[in-house]
Design an enzyme around this catalytic site. Structure first.
Site, PDB file in Angstrom:
ATOM      1  N   LYS B 115     -20.721  71.235 109.502  1.00 48.17           N
ATOM      2  CA  LYS B 115     -21.921  69.877 109.603  1.00 48.17           C
ATOM      3  C   LYS B 115     -22.052  69.459 108.107  1.00 48.17           C
ATOM      4  CE  LYS B 115     -20.798  70.748 113.811  1.00 48.17           C
ATOM      5  NZ  LYS B 115     -19.391  69.370 114.216  1.00 48.17           N
ATOM      6  N   GLU B 199     -37.138  66.224 110.904  1.00 49.90           N
ATOM      7  CA  GLU B 199     -35.195  65.320 111.473  1.00 49.90           C
ATOM      8  C   GLU B 199     -36.695  63.662 112.058  1.00 49.90           C
ATOM      9  OE1 GLU B 199     -31.216  66.784 112.200  1.00 49.90           O
ATOM     10  OE2 GLU B 199     -31.813  65.920 113.585  1.00 49.90           O
ATOM     11  N   HIS B 234     -24.649  68.220 128.560  1.00 50.69           N
ATOM     12  CA  HIS B 234     -23.671  67.242 127.139  1.00 50.69           C
ATOM     13  C   HIS B 234     -22.421  67.418 127.577  1.00 50.69           C
ATOM     14  CE1 HIS B 234     -27.292  67.860 125.191  1.00 50.69           C
ATOM     15  NE2 HIS B 234     -27.408  68.843 125.105  1.00 50.69           N
ATOM     16  N   ARG B 291      -9.275  65.597 116.496  1.00 48.67           N
ATOM     17  CA  ARG B 291      -8.180  65.791 117.862  1.00 48.67           C
ATOM     18  C   ARG B 291      -8.483  64.620 118.144  1.00 48.67           C
ATOM     19  NH1 ARG B 291     -13.047  67.972 119.656  1.00 48.67           N
ATOM     20  NH2 ARG B 291     -13.925  66.309 121.160  1.00 48.67           N
TER      21      ARG B 291
END
Lengths: 172, 494
Positions: B115, B199, B234, B291
């Site tokens: 990440k 953030e 999610h 993918r």
């Protein structure tokens, strides 16, 4: 008296009574508002617990199986669980001290299992009625004494004709 | 390419087989002990057992899968999605074995999987990332400075964080002064490090992703976006393209940002760049999915392309047969994922045997499915059964078709989320297209309505003879059968 079943569904009690005449099944469905409607029903088994019903002429595909403590009923768009009870809830039953049981369908009495004056328990078979090649045991709706037998073996009966009477005996 | 092994199962393995067969390539299936009779096995040209039910010992067993690939004479492996599809070690081992891995290079996969590294690549490519600090703070005044630079609301995150510990949403200066010491203290206790990152907090984001394709000759294109904001815990449940939130210029900006990032990463083959989109129409890089995605058919329907075929061509070293200017999407496409879970029982998984199945078809409908009537859905894997994709000339037509197709979907024997989709499609925000990832936050399934089915089921249940299904594994007659009216003859005689 026709076959009568109570279902607990969404916390409410529904009463479904059904009878067969001329190879048709009729369902007497009690609505929540207390009104009753008579709906024609036809059922075609497709195997594996899957049935195609024509309920009020609308095709309805469903799957049914016994589930813990009740029955699971599934269509493609709902899956629900309900409890089926054959007898009325206790509070209603206890007030019923004298029961006249009528023929749920036209047919022939082929066997009488009890005699007048005999004690009978709730759900005990009193006689067997044959209709449309099907034998139906007619049972005592309440415990008590078989007070009166209106019919005898071999006798033809019509829908609604009284078959026998039971008087409740206090056992408690 | 003569023979391709599919290192996957279920609907995606079936979907890949279909393309292989159209290309005249033999499809090699693998299966665990739970999957011998799965649809992807039935439709394959060859099938090899690879181990016990647990995925760890079968579909995640790198050594065994490569051994089977060699044994079968396959020259390439397609990983599908999930399982080993984003495992750089697997991609590397495949290449070491002299086989082609149909996907990105192990290096690019590694880079995108990290990440921090992915964020660095994005920044280098000039792609916006969620504004945040690059260091952690211990001092409340430093934190306040940073928060004001970023702009409220902000999210406080523990440097060594995880599991929401030390995480706080802060909406103003006052809240920061109160909550910062608490967050720092919590982080210190939980992770031994009280440093707090700050953030930008995106209140009600949309989740929009861009499909990209890149060959080994420097050609990179984007194939529009997919709106994936409809998620439950999610987990995506419905995706559509185009996103109702994008303007033409925003679409172009996001597409070009995705292409820039992919170029910077040296990424090849098919991939997806995920973005968060805020209410002001600003987008931020989230991650790259290295993918083929579950929801790829939505893109295929709009562009008239076969992404698996393009993946294979790229893996073979061919050039993409088109440039960006050649790509024109048509109409609108929506996908509903059908899961084996019971929406009336808190979405509990519902494995079991499918007793009856008719999948939808008709104008504009595509079904990618891994099931058949009589198939037993195993307990061991992802609950996805199939996907229904509806295409229409516009969003309204696509929605109408999807609704119709889901009503046509007849599946009995196990519970599915079909009833959930029926209610979701009635949701006013879904109908208007004005929704965010919070659309299902307060979603409640209404009480099941099935009163019509009840009398019919009762008549069956109280009159039928025990069926083999019910007799199996049950000792004697069940309680519920015994309370029914006794039927001395099968009820068919009625």
């Amino acid at each position: 008296m026709a076959r009568q079943v109570f279902i607990e569904f969404n916390g409410k009690m529904l009463r479904v009574e059904y009878t067969s005449e001329n190879r048709h099944i009729w369902v007497y469905e009690q609505e929540e508002n207390g009104k009753e409607r008579r709906v024609p029903l036809e059922i075609v088994p497709l195997g594996g617990g899957v049935y195609l019903a024509f309920y009020n002429r609308s095709p309805l595909l469903f799957f049914v199986r016994n589930d813990k403590g009740g029955v699971e009923i599934q269509t493609s768009h709902v899956s629900l669980r309900a409890r089926i009870r054959r007898f009325q809830p206790k509070e209603n039953r206890q007030s019923e001290n004298h029961s006249i049981v009528r023929a749920p369908m036209s047919g022939t009495v082929i066997l009488v299992k009890k005699e007048e004056g005999e004690p009978v328990s709730e759900g005990e078979g009193i006689l067997v009625l044959e209709a449309m090649k099907m034998q139906n045991e007619i049972q005592a709706p309440i415990p008590g004494i078989l007070k009166k037998l209106h019919v005898q073996a071999g006798q033809a009966v019509t829908h609604g004709m009284p078959l026998f009477e039971i008087v409740r005996t206090e056992t408690r | 390419m003569q023979r391709v092994l599919i290192a996957n199962r279920g609907e995606i393995a079936v979907r890949i087989l279909r393309t292989l067969h159209e290309m005249g390539i033999h499809g090699v299936a693998i299966y665990s002990e739970a999957d011998q009779t799965a649809l992807h096995v039935l439709l394959s040209d060859q099938a090899f057992p690879i181990g016990p039910e647990e995925a760890r010992q079968s579909y995640l067993n790198i050594e065994r899968i490569i051994q089977v690939a060699k044994e079968s004479g396959a020259d390439a492996i397609h990983p599908g999605y999930g399982f080993l599809s984003e495992n750089p070690t697997f991609a590397e081992e495949v290449q070491k074995a002299g086989l082609v891995f149909i996907g990105p290079s192990p290096e690019a996969m590694q880079r995108m999987g990290d990440k921090v590294e992915a964020r660095r690549v994005a920044e280098k490519a000039g792609v916006p990332v969620i504004p945040g600090t690059s260091e952690g703070f211990l001092d409340v005044d430093d934190a306040l400075d940073a928060a004001q630079r970023i702009g409220f609301p902000v999210l406080l995150k523990a440097r060594m964080g995880g599991g929401g510990k030390g995480m706080r949403v802060v909406r103003n200066e006052h809240e920061l002064k109160t909550l910062f010491p608490m967050a720092s203290d919590e982080a210190l206790k939980a992770f031994g490090d009280g440093r707090i990152y700050i953030e930008k907090f995106i209140e009600s984001p949309r989740h929009v992703e861009v499909q990209i394709l890149a060959d080994h000759h420097g050609n990179v294109v984007y194939l529009g976006e997919r709106e994936c904001s409809v998620q439950r815990r999610h987990q995506k449940v419905l995706e559509e393209s185009p996103s109702p939130a994008l303007t033409e210029s925003l679409r172009k900006d996001m597409g070009e940002a995705a292409v820039a990032l992919i170029r910077e990463a040296g990424y090849t083959n098919a991939g997806t760049v995920e973005f968060l989109l805020d209410e002001q129409g600003r987008f931020y890089f989230l991650e790259v999915n290295a993918r083929l995605q579950v929801e790829h058919p939505v893109t295929e329907m709009r562009f008239g392309l076969d992404l698996v075929q393009l993946q294979i061509l790229v893996a073979m070293g061919e050039r993409l047969p088109f440039r960006q200017k050649d790509l024109t999407p048509h109409g609108h496409a929506i996908e509903a994922r059908i899961y084996a879970e019971d929406p009336y029982r808190n979405f509990l998984p519902s494995p079991g045997t499918i007793r009856f199945l008719v999948e939808p078809g008709g104008p504009g409908i595509r079904v990618d499915s891994g099931i058949y009537a009589g198939y037993t859905v195993p307990v061991y894997y992802d609950p996805i059964l199939s996907k229904v994709i509806a295409w229409g000339k516009d969003r309204k037509e696509a929605l109408t078709r999807l609704e119709r197709a889901l009503k046509d979907y007849l599946l009995l024997g196990i519970a599915t989320n079909l009833p959930f989709h029926h209610h979701l499609l009635q949701h006013s925000d879904l109908q208007s297209g004005d929704y965010t990832t919070r659309i299902l936050e307060n979603f409640q399934m209404p009480e099941p309505e099935g009163r019509e089915a009840i009398p019919a089921a009762i008549v069956v249940q109280t009159t039928q003879p025990p069926s083999p299904t019910r007799a199996q594994g049950k000792s004697g007659i069940s309680r519920w059968r015994s309370v029914g009216f006794p039927a001395s003859k099968p009820w068919e005689d009625w």
